[in-house]
Design a protein around this motif. Structure first.
Motif, PDB file in Angstrom:
ATOM      1  N   LYS A  41      32.288  33.424  22.946  1.00 45.29           N
ATOM      2  CA  LYS A  41      33.144  34.160  23.875  1.00 45.29           C
ATOM      3  C   LYS A  41      34.424  33.385  24.163  1.00 45.29           C
ATOM      4  O   LYS A  41      34.485  32.160  23.986  1.00 45.29           O
ATOM      5  CB  LYS A  41      32.414  34.419  25.204  1.00 45.29           C
ATOM      6  N   TYR A  42      35.429  34.109  24.608  1.00 44.48           N
ATOM      7  CA  TYR A  42      36.656  33.486  25.119  1.00 44.48           C
ATOM      8  C   TYR A  42      36.617  33.607  26.642  1.00 44.48           C
ATOM      9  O   TYR A  42      36.752  34.714  27.175  1.00 44.48           O
ATOM     10  CB  TYR A  42      37.901  34.171  24.560  1.00 44.48           C
ATOM     11  N   PRO A  43      36.418  32.519  27.356  1.00 43.21           N
ATOM     12  CA  PRO A  43      36.222  32.612  28.802  1.00 43.21           C
ATOM     13  C   PRO A  43      37.391  33.233  29.566  1.00 43.21           C
ATOM     14  O   PRO A  43      37.177  33.946  30.544  1.00 43.21           O
ATOM     15  CB  PRO A  43      36.015  31.145  29.221  1.00 43.21           C
ATOM     16  N   ILE A  44      38.628  32.975  29.122  1.00 40.12           N
ATOM     17  CA  ILE A  44      39.795  33.348  29.921  1.00 40.12           C
ATOM     18  C   ILE A  44      40.570  34.496  29.284  1.00 40.12           C
ATOM     19  O   ILE A  44      40.808  34.516  28.078  1.00 40.12           O
ATOM     20  CB  ILE A  44      40.729  32.141  30.103  1.00 40.12           C
ATOM     21  N   ALA A  45      40.968  35.449  30.114  1.00 39.09           N
ATOM     22  CA  ALA A  45      41.863  36.545  29.715  1.00 39.09           C
ATOM     23  C   ALA A  45      42.924  36.695  30.801  1.00 39.09           C
ATOM     24  O   ALA A  45      42.923  35.964  31.799  1.00 39.09           O
ATOM     25  CB  ALA A  45      41.075  37.840  29.524  1.00 39.09           C
ATOM     26  N   THR A  46      43.820  37.623  30.625  1.00 38.97           N
ATOM     27  CA  THR A  46      44.814  37.922  31.652  1.00 38.97           C
ATOM     28  C   THR A  46      45.306  39.340  31.466  1.00 38.97           C
ATOM     29  O   THR A  46      45.244  39.896  30.364  1.00 38.97           O
ATOM     30  CB  THR A  46      45.994  36.925  31.593  1.00 38.97           C
ATOM     31  N   ARG A  47      45.751  39.949  32.535  1.00 34.14           N
ATOM     32  CA  ARG A  47      46.201  41.337  32.472  1.00 34.14           C
ATOM     33  C   ARG A  47      47.706  41.423  32.238  1.00 34.14           C
ATOM     34  O   ARG A  47      48.444  40.505  32.557  1.00 34.14           O
ATOM     35  CB  ARG A  47      45.843  42.074  33.771  1.00 34.14           C
ATOM     36  N   TRP A  48      48.117  42.549  31.683  1.00 37.44           N
ATOM     37  CA  TRP A  48      49.529  42.839  31.418  1.00 37.44           C
ATOM     38  C   TRP A  48      50.138  41.822  30.455  1.00 37.44           C
ATOM     39  O   TRP A  48      51.357  41.598  30.480  1.00 37.44           O
ATOM     40  CB  TRP A  48      50.349  42.895  32.719  1.00 37.44           C
ATOM     41  N   ASN A  49      49.291  41.158  29.641  1.00 35.08           N
ATOM     42  CA  ASN A  49      49.766  40.161  28.668  1.00 35.08           C
ATOM     43  C   ASN A  49      50.596  39.091  29.358  1.00 35.08           C
ATOM     44  O   ASN A  49      51.534  38.543  28.792  1.00 35.08           O
ATOM     45  CB  ASN A  49      50.596  40.859  27.579  1.00 35.08           C
ATOM     46  N   ASP A  51      42.654  49.193  28.878  1.00 26.27           N
ATOM     47  CA  ASP A  51      41.375  49.696  28.362  1.00 26.27           C
ATOM     48  C   ASP A  51      40.600  48.616  27.622  1.00 26.27           C
ATOM     49  O   ASP A  51      39.386  48.487  27.800  1.00 26.27           O
ATOM     50  CB  ASP A  51      41.610  50.901  27.450  1.00 26.27           C
ATOM     51  N   THR A  52      41.276  47.852  26.768  1.00 25.76           N
ATOM     52  CA  THR A  52      40.555  46.809  26.036  1.00 25.76           C
ATOM     53  C   THR A  52      40.116  45.698  26.977  1.00 25.76           C
ATOM     54  O   THR A  52      39.031  45.120  26.811  1.00 25.76           O
ATOM     55  CB  THR A  52      41.413  46.224  24.898  1.00 25.76           C
ATOM     56  N   LEU A  53      40.934  45.399  27.980  1.00 24.79           N
ATOM     57  CA  LEU A  53      40.557  44.376  28.950  1.00 24.79           C
ATOM     58  C   LEU A  53      39.309  44.803  29.719  1.00 24.79           C
ATOM     59  O   LEU A  53      38.397  43.991  29.943  1.00 24.79           O
ATOM     60  CB  LEU A  53      41.722  44.131  29.910  1.00 24.79           C
ATOM     61  N   LYS A  54      39.263  46.065  30.098  1.00 30.27           N
ATOM     62  CA  LYS A  54      38.093  46.578  30.812  1.00 30.27           C
ATOM     63  C   LYS A  54      36.855  46.530  29.922  1.00 30.27           C
ATOM     64  O   LYS A  54      35.783  46.103  30.358  1.00 30.27           O
ATOM     65  CB  LYS A  54      38.344  48.010  31.283  1.00 30.27           C
TER      66      LYS A  54
END
Length: 551
Positions: free
Chosen positions: A222-230, A287-290
């Motif tokens: 897994k990739y632990p970290i993401a962020t919204r709106w790039n 959508d992909t983030l969700k």
């Protein structure tokens, strides 16, 4: 929360809109425009309908034919004293900005529309494509009254020549004038995972890094970290910069040239290089983030909309908790700035609305729009109907009915009635709302503030509501920036210089994070950036405007 060109004819505008968007109209009254009379708002009846076309974003619902959409239509016809035929072209929200830009580029616009988000209307004004509104001030007393309540309200909607081309969305106060901090962007974490594995909820960059390392050990695929709106905005906030021009407390500066911008990218690169930051952060959609969140592909979000994590929690309803917290600090810069919105005094929202300069019903349309800014219409749009959706106590305070208060997701109850205080509906012209309604029936959020976990609506968080405003360390310098105005020439010069610069920076920023660009070459990046356009000239324009404003 936080939408340029000449019109040919209404028939061609409707045809283009349908061809571009593939949407059908949500109102069957599609009569062509007619020249209107001027006895609106008098209670008299005019035999000629008022007809005009509108383009607005939609979340896939039938705003016009919802209960509140019909009530709004009825109220407007009573006020105007005539039949009102509105040709609504609802465009999916995710597609609205691009499709409206296509309409602009094709020289065909409806009578009334919301611009793409943060859109510069200077060129449209110069080309005579949108109506100059200050000449009609006598026809919009309600809008002018609202602007009078907003700090520097009139200044903020006019240019340096005193001309006005847009109506602004309302942003009414949610808290007292001096207390209660409104944040609508946060960081977010899988609280249940952190608890199960005895991982500290991050308060600093080092906490973020250590938590991500631990999660990578537990979930290596897994990739632990993401962020919204790039967006890496939370990292910039920790370093007290923005990746754009901003007010630093004494003058306007370009954040990309500040040390904090480079430091933030270096930290992001560290996360990326160790496979802690999802490499798709630059292309992820909502959508992909969700989907990734619900599937357990990410566990930490550097930036997130403040109510979305709770929606994830309710969607799964299986013990997974997505909690919100403040942006983490970089101790080198002190307490991280938060993205603080004014929830304490009347203000203007992000959305801006324009009238096509070629409309045949300019005066009546302005009167129609102006009526939206009355307390009566704000109340109708947002709260609904007394006795049906809300009640008024002996103290005169409004509150939603128990149907809302007892629902697992009150926003869905709002959908039932089609009121603005709902998940998907936005009836009328989408210009106004009463923000207190959102606080009254706010659904439970899962919050971690000041070292304490609570299940409480974020806008009812005891910690956030206790903070003085605007005197606290979380408030960024830009919160108190002067209300500057640009001339059309200045706006044009800014666009000419900064548009290619911003495109270049976005591309190079991603390369630094991914390691394609080396930080040893940072000076070469800055040199190339400065050669692309006269950024110093742009900053001079901003700071000259600030001097004019302070005088």
């Amino acid at each position: 929360m936080k939408r340029k060109t000449k019109t040919m004819s209404l028939l061609l505008a409707s045809a283009l809109a349908l061809a571009v968007t593939g949407c059908t109209n949500n109102n069957t009254n599609n009569a062509p425009n007619e020249t209107s009379s001027t006895n609106t708002g008098t209670g008299k009846t005019d035999s000629k309908p008022l007809s005009f076309s509108v383009a607005l974003p939609s979340n896939g619902v039938d705003n016009a034919n919802s209960m509140m959409g019909k009530e709004w239509q009825k109220e407007m016809e009573a006020y105007m004293g005539r039949k009102v035929n509105i040709d609504f072209n609802y465009i999916p929200s995710s597609e609205y900005d691009e499709k409206l830009k296509l309409m602009i580029a094709s020289n065909d616009l409806p009578d009334f529309f919301v611009t793409p988000l943060f859109y510069d209307t200077t060129e449209m004004a110069e080309q005579g494509q949108i109506l100059e509104l200050s000449q009609y001030k006598d026809l919009m007393p309600n809008y002018m009254n609202y602007l009078s309540k907003v700090k520097n309200g009139l200044t903020r909607v006019t240019n340096a020549e005193g001309k006005m081309y847009t109506f602004k969305e309302t942003s009414t106060p949610r808290f007292p004038a001096d207390k209660g901090m409104l944040i609508q962007n946060t960081s977010s974490y899988r609280y249940d995972i952190f608890q199960q594995n005895n991982i500290k909820i991050p308060e600093t960059w080092d906490d973020v890094y250590q938590a991500a390392k631990k999660l990578k050990e537990l979930y290596p695929d897994k990739y632990p970290i993401a962020t919204r709106w790039n967006s890496l905005r939370s990292l910039f906030a920790a370093d007290h910069v923005k990746d754009d021009i901003y007010w630093n407390g004494s003058k306007y500066v370009y954040g990309v040239l500040e040390d904090g911008y480079r430091d933030a990218l270096q930290f992001a690169n560290k996360l990326y290089a160790e496979k802690l930051l999802d490499p798709e952060y630059t292309i992820d959609t909502d959508d992909t983030l969700k989907r990734k969140a619900l599937n357990g592909d990410n566990f930490m979000w550097l930036t997130q909309w403040f109510t979305t994590p709770a929606e994830y929690t309710r969607t799964l309803n299986d013990g997974k908790i997505f909690a919100v917290t403040l942006y983490p600090n970089n101790p080198d810069y002190g307490t991280s700035w938060q993205e603080v919105a004014n929830g304490n005094t009347p203000d203007l929202g992000w959305a801006q609305f324009c009238i096509n300069a070629k409309t045949k019903v300019a005066e009546d349309l302005i009167k129609f729009i102006d009526y939206q800014y009355t307390d009566k219409m704000m109340n109708l749009i947002t709260w609904g109907i007394e006795g049906t959706t809300y009640t008024v106590g002996a103290d005169g305070v409004q509150t939603f009915t128990d149907e809302f208060k007892n629902a697992p997701d009150p926003w869905l109850v709002g959908d039932k009635y089609g009121i603005r205080a709902s998940k998907n509906y936005n009836p009328g012209l989408q210009m106004v709302n009463d923000s207190k309604a959102f606080v009254d029936f706010a659904a439970t959020d899962y919050t971690y503030f000041n070292g304490k976990y609570e299940e409480v609506p974020i806008e009812k968080s005891p910690y956030l509501r206790s903070l003085p405003m605007p005197q606290n360390d979380y408030v960024p310098s830009s919160y108190s920036e002067p209300s500057i105005q640009f001339t059309q020439d200045e706006s044009q010069k800014i666009s000419e210089i900064m548009n290619p610069v911003k495109t270049f920076v976005t591309e190079e920023q991603a390369k630094f994070v991914s390691g394609k660009n080396k930080f040893d070459d940072w000076s070469k990046f800055i040199d190339k950036l400065k050669k692309m356009g006269d950024i110093d000239k742009v900053l001079q324009i901003y700071n000259d405007a600030a001097q004019r404003a302070t005088k």
